[in-house]
Motif scaffolding. Structure first.
Motif, short mmCIF file in Angstrom:
data_model
loop_
_atom_site.label_atom_id
_atom_site.label_comp_id
_atom_site.label_asym_id
_atom_site.label_seq_id
_atom_site.Cartn_x
_atom_site.Cartn_y
_atom_site.Cartn_z
N TRP A 131 68.71 -13.73 17.30
CA TRP A 131 68.96 -15.16 17.49
C TRP A 131 70.42 -15.44 17.85
CZ3 TRP A 131 64.91 -17.74 18.48
CH2 TRP A 131 63.70 -17.40 17.91
N ARG A 132 71.33 -14.57 17.46
CA ARG A 132 72.74 -14.80 17.74
C ARG A 132 73.08 -14.54 19.21
NH1 ARG A 132 77.88 -11.50 15.59
NH2 ARG A 132 79.43 -12.99 16.25
N SER A 133 72.43 -13.55 19.81
CA SER A 133 72.78 -13.18 21.18
C SER A 133 72.03 -13.98 22.24
CB SER A 133 72.53 -11.69 21.39
OG SER A 133 71.15 -11.42 21.27
N ARG A 134 71.23 -14.93 21.84
CA ARG A 134 70.50 -15.73 22.82
C ARG A 134 71.43 -16.76 23.43
NH1 ARG A 134 64.85 -17.78 20.70
NH2 ARG A 134 65.32 -19.13 22.44
N GLU A 135 71.38 -16.88 24.74
CA GLU A 135 72.16 -17.90 25.43
C GLU A 135 71.24 -19.01 25.91
OE1 GLU A 135 74.65 -16.58 28.59
OE2 GLU A 135 75.20 -14.76 27.55
N ILE A 137 68.88 -11.77 12.82
CA ILE A 137 70.16 -12.46 13.05
C ILE A 137 70.74 -12.04 14.39
CG2 ILE A 137 72.56 -12.59 12.27
CD1 ILE A 137 71.47 -12.47 9.40
N GLY A 138 70.71 -10.76 14.69
CA GLY A 138 71.23 -10.29 15.97
C GLY A 138 70.45 -10.82 17.15
#
Length: 53
Positions: free
Chosen positions: A43-47, A40-41
């Motif tokens: 995929w969440r921090s991808r820009e 989750i971390g």
């Protein structure tokens, strides 16, 4: 998690006939939760980066 690890090591070392199902389940659950949170971390921090033409 340290409690489950210590319990598992103690049970395997001193009480080989003891049931070790619960410590294994706890350690497996912590491992699964850690992997899910890591994913989750990640995929969440991808820009999304757009390159201008």
């Amino acid at each position: 998690m340290p409690g489950a690890s210590a319990t598992l090591i103690r049970d395997l070392s001193y009480f080989p006939a003891a049931d070790t199902t619960q410590p294994w389940l706890v350690l497996t659950a912590w491992a699964v939760v850690g992997l899910v949170l890591s994913a989750i971390g990640h995929w969440r921090s991808r820009e999304v980066v757009h390159i201008a033409d």
